[in-house]
Design an enzyme around this catalytic site. Structure first.
Site, PDB file in Angstrom:
ATOM      1  N   ARG A 258      -0.624  -3.004 -18.720  1.00 51.50           N
ATOM      2  CA  ARG A 258      -1.910  -2.318 -18.863  1.00 51.50           C
ATOM      3  C   ARG A 258      -1.988  -1.212 -17.821  1.00 51.50           C
ATOM      4  O   ARG A 258      -1.888  -1.466 -16.625  1.00 51.50           O
ATOM      5  CB  ARG A 258      -3.039  -3.332 -18.662  1.00 51.50           C
ATOM      6  CG  ARG A 258      -4.446  -2.771 -18.791  1.00 51.50           C
ATOM      7  CD  ARG A 258      -5.459  -3.894 -18.992  1.00 51.50           C
ATOM      8  NE  ARG A 258      -5.159  -4.579 -20.250  1.00 51.50           N
ATOM      9  CZ  ARG A 258      -5.535  -4.163 -21.456  1.00 51.50           C
ATOM     10  NH1 ARG A 258      -6.278  -3.077 -21.586  1.00 51.50           N
ATOM     11  NH2 ARG A 258      -5.183  -4.819 -22.543  1.00 51.50           N
TER      12      ARG A 258
ATOM     13  N   ASP B 113      -5.191  13.482 -25.775  1.00 50.24           N
ATOM     14  CA  ASP B 113      -5.338  12.093 -25.349  1.00 50.24           C
ATOM     15  C   ASP B 113      -4.527  11.229 -26.316  1.00 50.24           C
ATOM     16  O   ASP B 113      -4.975  10.907 -27.416  1.00 50.24           O
ATOM     17  CB  ASP B 113      -6.813  11.693 -25.344  1.00 50.24           C
ATOM     18  CG  ASP B 113      -7.007  10.274 -24.817  1.00 50.24           C
ATOM     19  OD1 ASP B 113      -6.004   9.530 -24.719  1.00 50.24           O
ATOM     20  OD2 ASP B 113      -8.159   9.902 -24.504  1.00 50.24           O
TER      21      ASP B 113
ATOM     22  N   LYS C 254      -0.709   0.060 -25.141  1.00 48.26           N
ATOM     23  CA  LYS C 254      -1.056  -0.035 -26.558  1.00 48.26           C
ATOM     24  C   LYS C 254       0.247  -0.076 -27.362  1.00 48.26           C
ATOM     25  O   LYS C 254       1.042  -0.978 -27.144  1.00 48.26           O
ATOM     26  CB  LYS C 254      -2.017   1.104 -26.940  1.00 48.26           C
ATOM     27  CG  LYS C 254      -3.359   0.980 -26.181  1.00 48.26           C
ATOM     28  CD  LYS C 254      -4.393   2.028 -26.556  1.00 48.26           C
ATOM     29  CE  LYS C 254      -5.673   1.837 -25.739  1.00 48.26           C
ATOM     30  NZ  LYS C 254      -6.687   2.878 -26.000  1.00 48.26           N
TER      31      LYS C 254
ATOM     32  N   THR D 131      -2.043   5.722 -22.422  1.00 52.40           N
ATOM     33  CA  THR D 131      -1.999   4.376 -21.858  1.00 52.40           C
ATOM     34  C   THR D 131      -0.570   3.865 -22.028  1.00 52.40           C
ATOM     35  O   THR D 131       0.189   4.372 -22.852  1.00 52.40           O
ATOM     36  CB  THR D 131      -2.941   3.398 -22.579  1.00 52.40           C
ATOM     37  OG1 THR D 131      -2.467   3.228 -23.922  1.00 52.40           O
ATOM     38  CG2 THR D 131      -4.375   3.893 -22.599  1.00 52.40           C
TER      39      THR D 131
ATOM     40  N   GLU E 282      -0.436   4.746  -0.769  1.00 49.13           N
ATOM     41  CA  GLU E 282      -1.228   5.954  -1.061  1.00 49.13           C
ATOM     42  C   GLU E 282      -0.371   7.196  -0.869  1.00 49.13           C
ATOM     43  O   GLU E 282       0.345   7.316   0.128  1.00 49.13           O
ATOM     44  CB  GLU E 282      -2.443   6.020  -0.139  1.00 49.13           C
ATOM     45  CG  GLU E 282      -3.527   5.048  -0.532  1.00 49.13           C
ATOM     46  CD  GLU E 282      -4.720   5.109   0.412  1.00 49.13           C
ATOM     47  OE1 GLU E 282      -4.563   5.598   1.541  1.00 49.13           O
ATOM     48  OE2 GLU E 282      -5.799   4.649   0.003  1.00 49.13           O
TER      49      GLU E 282
ATOM     50  N   TYR F 299       0.847  -1.191   0.000  1.00 51.40           N
ATOM     51  CA  TYR F 299       0.000   0.000   0.000  1.00 51.40           C
ATOM     52  C   TYR F 299       0.883   1.240   0.000  1.00 51.40           C
ATOM     53  O   TYR F 299       1.769   1.367   0.830  1.00 51.40           O
ATOM     54  CB  TYR F 299      -0.920   0.022   1.228  1.00 51.40           C
ATOM     55  CG  TYR F 299      -2.356  -0.078   0.786  1.00 51.40           C
ATOM     56  CD1 TYR F 299      -2.935   0.979   0.077  1.00 51.40           C
ATOM     57  CD2 TYR F 299      -3.110  -1.213   1.008  1.00 51.40           C
ATOM     58  CE1 TYR F 299      -4.240   0.879  -0.401  1.00 51.40           C
ATOM     59  CE2 TYR F 299      -4.408  -1.314   0.546  1.00 51.40           C
ATOM     60  CZ  TYR F 299      -4.966  -0.256  -0.164  1.00 51.40           C
ATOM     61  OH  TYR F 299      -6.242  -0.352  -0.633  1.00 51.40           O
TER      62      TYR F 299
HETATM   63  C1  PLP Z   1      -7.763   3.205 -25.213  1.00 51.39           C
HETATM   64  C2  PLP Z   1      -8.159   4.623 -25.033  1.00 51.39           C
HETATM   65  C3  PLP Z   1      -8.504   5.130 -23.772  1.00 51.39           C
HETATM   66  C4  PLP Z   1      -8.778   4.265 -22.567  1.00 51.39           C
HETATM   67  O1  PLP Z   1      -7.806   3.443 -22.142  1.00 51.39           O
HETATM   68  P1  PLP Z   1      -8.197   2.237 -21.138  1.00 51.39           P
HETATM   69  O2  PLP Z   1      -6.870   1.816 -20.603  1.00 51.39           O
HETATM   70  O3  PLP Z   1      -8.895   1.213 -21.967  1.00 51.39           O
HETATM   71  O4  PLP Z   1      -9.088   2.778 -20.077  1.00 51.39           O
HETATM   72  C5  PLP Z   1      -8.729   6.491 -23.648  1.00 51.39           C
HETATM   73  N1  PLP Z   1      -8.640   7.311 -24.709  1.00 51.39           N
HETATM   74  C6  PLP Z   1      -8.344   6.846 -25.939  1.00 51.39           C
HETATM   75  C7  PLP Z   1      -8.268   7.814 -27.077  1.00 51.39           C
HETATM   76  C8  PLP Z   1      -8.114   5.489 -26.146  1.00 51.39           C
HETATM   77  O5  PLP Z   1      -7.858   5.046 -27.376  1.00 51.39           O
END
Ligand code: PLP
Length: 427
Positions: free
Chosen positions: A242, A207, A236, A233, A63, A61
């Site tokens: 993840r 994003d 990807k 993320t 936090e 933990y």
């Molecule tokens: C994949 C994605 C997310 C979310 O990611 P998660 O890890 O699945 O929650 C947010 N924004 C965009 C543009 C994405 O392609």
């Protein structure tokens, strides 16, 4: 080309104590080894990433943030988080990094929490044109608690309509402008977004969930110099565990950190944070740069092959790791195409195309990505072969004798292709 990851799983202990779950793990390994993985958001993380993820750090933990935790005994895990932050800062040239978001969606929730109040207007790409659920969909917190103003791509070019973005920004004066999408194959003009955000006094949020891995490998331009905040993320194209992350200008550091913890999350996943550090180090290598550039050239080769085989590339092609294909010329809808490909061992997803006449559950297109197959070592010639296999599977009428024969033939060629460059080859 990057070195394919080797993976010799030893589920010995788990096999004895929980054979059912051991069988699931082996079954999934077998599934990804035996088929083609073309889901644009997926990849194959390295054994080093998995080693950190499956570690004792999961128990701790922590936090708070390094040096300022709510629990004792954090001096060791602090080193993992400091390394992850330092590596990300140097990889991306960011002024401030937060590696605690559990996922991309969690990172995005923190962006809203840091920069907007409930009800504020947020200008974002329309979902059917490639935006993400967290960019204002009514089924997500983003569309329920904020006021989404959707922008679109142009019908003629299928590129973002920057004139519309500016017009909407001037009319609605959004608190936040979001650029970044989940199904947009082209580069985004970050400078254009910056100047629109400056003109209306909005926060510019990029994003980069999908493409941050290409930025890390210097295969496409970075949004970091333009954005107030970048969410991403790590699983990807970036090929880590993840999870999510945030990068921002120093002036927003406090707001962003507080929005992650304590506002929207509890204890950080220290095992995953250690694995993020591993992935950032991997992404700083020349081998990774070659991978990132091959991801883009492989997406181009795959797209060309699909176009030669009668599909239409939305926007005319791709600059990134993914492409959207309009299937209307083939007479097959997206849902049917996805099912036929799956039957042939090819995993991809149906996808709406801009101005899609078909309902979302059917869709007129498919989305393909090159990251996972590039990780396993595919080159341009392999991608051409993948394109013709996809096209053959899409046209094979499942349930008819000749269609079933064709699907079986494609599946045989898929097996042959992946056996030459296996994912998680046995060491
Ligand atoms: C994949 C994605 C997310 C979310 O990611 P998660 O890890 O699945 O929650 C947010 N924004 C965009 C543009 C994405 O392609």
């Amino acid at each position: 080309m990057s070195t394919p990851p080797f993976f010799g799983p030893d589920f010995g202990e788990l096999g004895r104590t929980d054979p059912e779950i051991a069988d699931v793990l082996l079954g999934e390994l077998d599934r990804v080894r035996s088929g083609l993985q073309l889901i644009a958001s997926e990849n194959f993380a390295s054994p080093a990433v998995f080693a950190a993820q499956g570690s004792v750090l999961s128990n701790k933990y922590a936090e708070g943030y390094p040096g300022n935790r709510y629990y004792g005994g954090c001096e060791v895990v602090d080193r993992a988080e400091n390394l992850a932050v330092e590596r990300a800062m140097s990889l991306f040239g960011a002024e401030h990094v937060n590696v605690q978001p559990h996922s991309g969606a969690s990172a995005n929730l923190a962006v809203y929490a840091a920069f907007a109040k409930p009800g504020d207007a947020v200008l974002a790409m329309s979902l059917p044109h490639g935006g993400h659920l967290t960019h204002g969909s009514k089924v997500s917190f983003s569309g329920r608690w904020f006021t989404p103003i959707p922008y679109h791509v142009r019908q003629d070019t299928e590129l973002i309509d920057y004139d519309e973005v500016r017009d909407l920004a001037l009319v609605h004066r959004p608190r936040i402008i979001v650029a970044g999408a989940t199904a947009y194959p082209r580069l985004i003009d970050f400078a254009a977004f910056r100047s629109i955000a400056d003109e209306v006094g909005a926060i510019l949020w990029i994003d980069a969930a999908h493409f941050i891995g290409l930025v890390a490998g210097q295969a496409i331009p970075s949004p970091v110099p333009y954005a107030d905040v970048v969410s991403a993320t790590t699983h990807k194209v970036l090929r880590g565990p993840r999870g999510g992350m945030l990068m921002c200008r120093a002036e927003h550091a406090r707001a962003v950190d507080k929005a992650v913890f304590p506002f929207s999350q509890g204890g950080p996943l220290m095992h995953t944070i250690a694995a993020k550090a591993v992935a950032f180090a991997e992404a700083g290598t020349d081998d990774y740069k070659r991978y990132a550039s091959a991801v883009v050239s492989n997406a181009g080769a795959l797209t060309s092959s699909l176009v030669e085989n009668g599909m239409r590339a939305v926007s005319g092609g791709t600059d990134t790791h993914l492409a959207l294909l309009d299937l209307r010329n083939t007479g097959v809808d997206g849902r049917t195409a996805e099912a036929r490909c799956q039957a042939a061992g090819i995993t991809l997803n149906k996808n709406a195309i801009p101005f899609d006449p078909a309902p979302p559950a059917v869709a007129s297109g498919i989305r393909v990505g090159s990251a996972a197959v590039t990780t396993q070592g595919f080159d341009a010639a392999d991608m051409a072969a993948v394109g013709s296999l996809v096209a053959r599977a899409v046209r094979a009428e499942l349930g008819t004798a000749s269609g079933d024969r064709e699907i079986a033939a494609v599946e045989g060629e898929v097996t042959e292709l992946v056996s030459r460059n296996p994912a998680y080859a046995r060491a």
